[in-house]
Design a protein around this motif. Structure first.
Motif, PDB file in Angstrom:
ATOM      1  N   ARG A 179     -10.035 -14.592-121.940  1.00 35.01           N
ATOM      2  CA  ARG A 179      -9.203 -13.952-122.963  1.00 35.01           C
ATOM      3  C   ARG A 179      -8.660 -12.621-122.428  1.00 35.01           C
ATOM      4  N   ALA A 180      -9.552 -11.819-121.846  1.00 26.31           N
ATOM      5  CA  ALA A 180      -9.141 -10.532-121.278  1.00 26.31           C
ATOM      6  C   ALA A 180      -8.168 -10.737-120.119  1.00 26.31           C
ATOM      7  N   ARG A 181      -8.408 -11.776-119.311  1.00 22.97           N
ATOM      8  CA  ARG A 181      -7.527 -12.058-118.173  1.00 22.97           C
ATOM      9  C   ARG A 181      -6.113 -12.404-118.653  1.00 22.97           C
ATOM     10  N   LEU A 182      -6.011 -13.179-119.714  1.00 20.25           N
ATOM     11  CA  LEU A 182      -4.690 -13.524-120.253  1.00 20.25           C
ATOM     12  C   LEU A 182      -3.948 -12.263-120.714  1.00 20.25           C
ATOM     13  N   VAL A 183      -4.670 -11.357-121.340  1.00 23.50           N
ATOM     14  CA  VAL A 183      -4.039 -10.103-121.782  1.00 23.50           C
ATOM     15  C   VAL A 183      -3.662  -9.255-120.570  1.00 23.50           C
ATOM     16  N   ASP A 184      -4.558  -9.180-119.571  1.00 23.73           N
ATOM     17  CA  ASP A 184      -4.254  -8.428-118.344  1.00 23.73           C
ATOM     18  C   ASP A 184      -2.969  -8.944-117.697  1.00 23.73           C
ATOM     19  N   VAL A 185      -2.869 -10.272-117.602  1.00 26.06           N
ATOM     20  CA  VAL A 185      -1.677 -10.875-116.995  1.00 26.06           C
ATOM     21  C   VAL A 185      -0.437 -10.523-117.816  1.00 26.06           C
ATOM     22  N   GLY A 186      -0.558 -10.556-119.144  1.00 19.39           N
ATOM     23  CA  GLY A 186       0.560 -10.189-120.003  1.00 19.39           C
ATOM     24  C   GLY A 186       0.986  -8.748-119.807  1.00 19.39           C
ATOM     25  N   VAL A 187       0.006  -7.852-119.661  1.00 13.34           N
ATOM     26  CA  VAL A 187       0.316  -6.434-119.425  1.00 13.34           C
ATOM     27  C   VAL A 187       1.071  -6.278-118.102  1.00 13.34           C
ATOM     28  N   GLU A 191       4.234 -18.918-119.026  1.00  8.44           N
ATOM     29  CA  GLU A 191       4.264 -18.067-117.834  1.00  8.44           C
ATOM     30  C   GLU A 191       2.962 -17.278-117.691  1.00  8.44           C
ATOM     31  N   ILE A 192       2.424 -16.812-118.793  1.00  9.82           N
ATOM     32  CA  ILE A 192       1.148 -16.088-118.735  1.00  9.82           C
ATOM     33  C   ILE A 192       0.048 -17.025-118.250  1.00  9.82           C
ATOM     34  N   ALA A 193       0.025 -18.263-118.752  1.00 10.41           N
ATOM     35  CA  ALA A 193      -0.969 -19.244-118.304  1.00 10.41           C
ATOM     36  C   ALA A 193      -0.810 -19.537-116.817  1.00 10.41           C
ATOM     37  N   ARG A 194       0.419 -19.712-116.378  1.00 12.66           N
ATOM     38  CA  ARG A 194       0.667 -20.011-114.960  1.00 12.66           C
ATOM     39  C   ARG A 194       0.135 -18.896-114.074  1.00 12.66           C
ATOM     40  N   ARG A 195       0.444 -17.672-114.442  1.00 14.99           N
ATOM     41  CA  ARG A 195       0.006 -16.538-113.625  1.00 14.99           C
ATOM     42  C   ARG A 195      -1.500 -16.310-113.697  1.00 14.99           C
ATOM     43  N   ALA A 196      -2.108 -16.709-114.800  1.00 14.23           N
ATOM     44  CA  ALA A 196      -3.567 -16.583-114.935  1.00 14.23           C
ATOM     45  C   ALA A 196      -4.291 -17.728-114.249  1.00 14.23           C
ATOM     46  N   GLY A 197      -3.531 -18.760-113.815  1.00 16.05           N
ATOM     47  CA  GLY A 197      -4.131 -19.884-113.114  1.00 16.05           C
ATOM     48  C   GLY A 197      -4.846 -20.868-114.020  1.00 16.05           C
ATOM     49  N   VAL A 198      -4.343 -20.993-115.266  1.00 20.11           N
ATOM     50  CA  VAL A 198      -4.948 -21.940-116.206  1.00 20.11           C
ATOM     51  C   VAL A 198      -3.865 -22.891-116.716  1.00 20.11           C
ATOM     52  N   SER A 199      -4.287 -23.945-117.410  1.00 16.89           N
ATOM     53  CA  SER A 199      -3.315 -24.896-117.942  1.00 16.89           C
ATOM     54  C   SER A 199      -2.442 -24.198-118.995  1.00 16.89           C
ATOM     55  N   HIS A 200      -1.237 -24.732-119.195  1.00 18.10           N
ATOM     56  CA  HIS A 200      -0.323 -24.063-120.118  1.00 18.10           C
ATOM     57  C   HIS A 200      -0.819 -24.095-121.560  1.00 18.10           C
ATOM     58  N   LEU A 220       2.508 -14.812-131.318  1.00 16.67           N
ATOM     59  CA  LEU A 220       2.459 -13.482-131.923  1.00 16.67           C
ATOM     60  C   LEU A 220       1.105 -12.816-131.694  1.00 16.67           C
ATOM     61  N   GLU A 221       0.037 -13.596-131.758  1.00 15.74           N
ATOM     62  CA  GLU A 221      -1.298 -13.027-131.551  1.00 15.74           C
ATOM     63  C   GLU A 221      -1.493 -12.559-130.113  1.00 15.74           C
ATOM     64  N   LEU A 222      -0.976 -13.318-129.158  1.00 14.29           N
ATOM     65  CA  LEU A 222      -1.077 -12.891-127.763  1.00 14.29           C
ATOM     66  C   LEU A 222      -0.225 -11.644-127.533  1.00 14.29           C
TER      67      LEU A 222
END
Length: 199
Positions: free
Chosen positions: A16-24, A39-48, A59-61
């Motif tokens: 969860r924190a990694r997804l936010v970090d990638v978004g930042v 795009e956030i999922a791709r950069r975090a290395g997880v499924s879309h 909106l929550e992300l």
């Protein structure tokens, strides 16, 4: 059993924190328009589909990413006013400078933070983070202008700072005022709303 459950929870919190970090990082590099779940999922290395497990809506992300911006702006505001011992006008000057430096140094995040749909939604308590910042502005304005409605003056002062940030970011104010330093503009907007310093 308990250990594996704790490990799973830690992994969930970490992702969860990694997804936010990638978004930042993404909003800093490419702006608000780049903040898609895919795009956030791709950069975090997880499924879309993985972000939906932690953030059921886009909106929550976005709100979680914007909260990081409000946290940073709040920390800068606290550092700017220090221990509160300086005169309120001096604190407002430092607060205004910190606000403009944040806005100009973090344009994508700044744009995201003040999206009405995020603030209005109430997701992740963004108003609980943003309103205390405004409250600090109101309190200082009230000390400088006890004769006025501090909330209204603070609102128009904030609008002036926001306008400087937007127009400076676009390069328009530099052209119009033939200056490469926003400090005189900050002084002018403070004078306009608080009266000339020392008067």
């Amino acid at each position: 059993m308990e250990a594996s459950r704790a490990t799973g929870t830690d992994m969930d919190t970490g992702l969860r924190a990694r997804l936010v970090d990638v978004g930042v990082e993404l909003v800093a590099q490419e702006g608000v328009q780049a903040l898609t779940l895919r795009e956030i999922a791709r950069r975090a290395g997880v499924s879309h589909g993985a972000p939906r497990r932690y953030f059921p809506t886009h909106l929550e992300l976005l709100s979680a990413i914007a909260r990081r911006g409000f946290d940073e702006l709040g920390a800068r505001a606290t550092a700017a006013v220090g221990d509160g011992g300086a005169p309120p006008r001096a604190q407002l000057t430092e607060l205004g400078r910190a606000y403009l430096e944040f806005a100009l140094g973090n344009r994508g995040m700044y744009e995201l933070m003040f999206r009405h749909d995020l603030l209005e939604s109430g997701h992740l308590g963004l108003r609980d983070t943003s309103l205390p910042l405004f409250g600090r502005l109101v309190e200082l304005v009230g000390r400088v202008r006890p004769d006025a409605d501090a909330r209204l003056v603070a609102g128009t002062l904030w609008a002036g700072l926001h306008g400087i940030a937007q127009l400076w970011g676009w390069g328009s104010l530099q052209l119009a005022t033939a200056t490469d330093d926003f400090a005189p503009l900050l002084g002018s907007v403070l004078d306009a709303h608080l009266g000339p310093e020392g008067v």
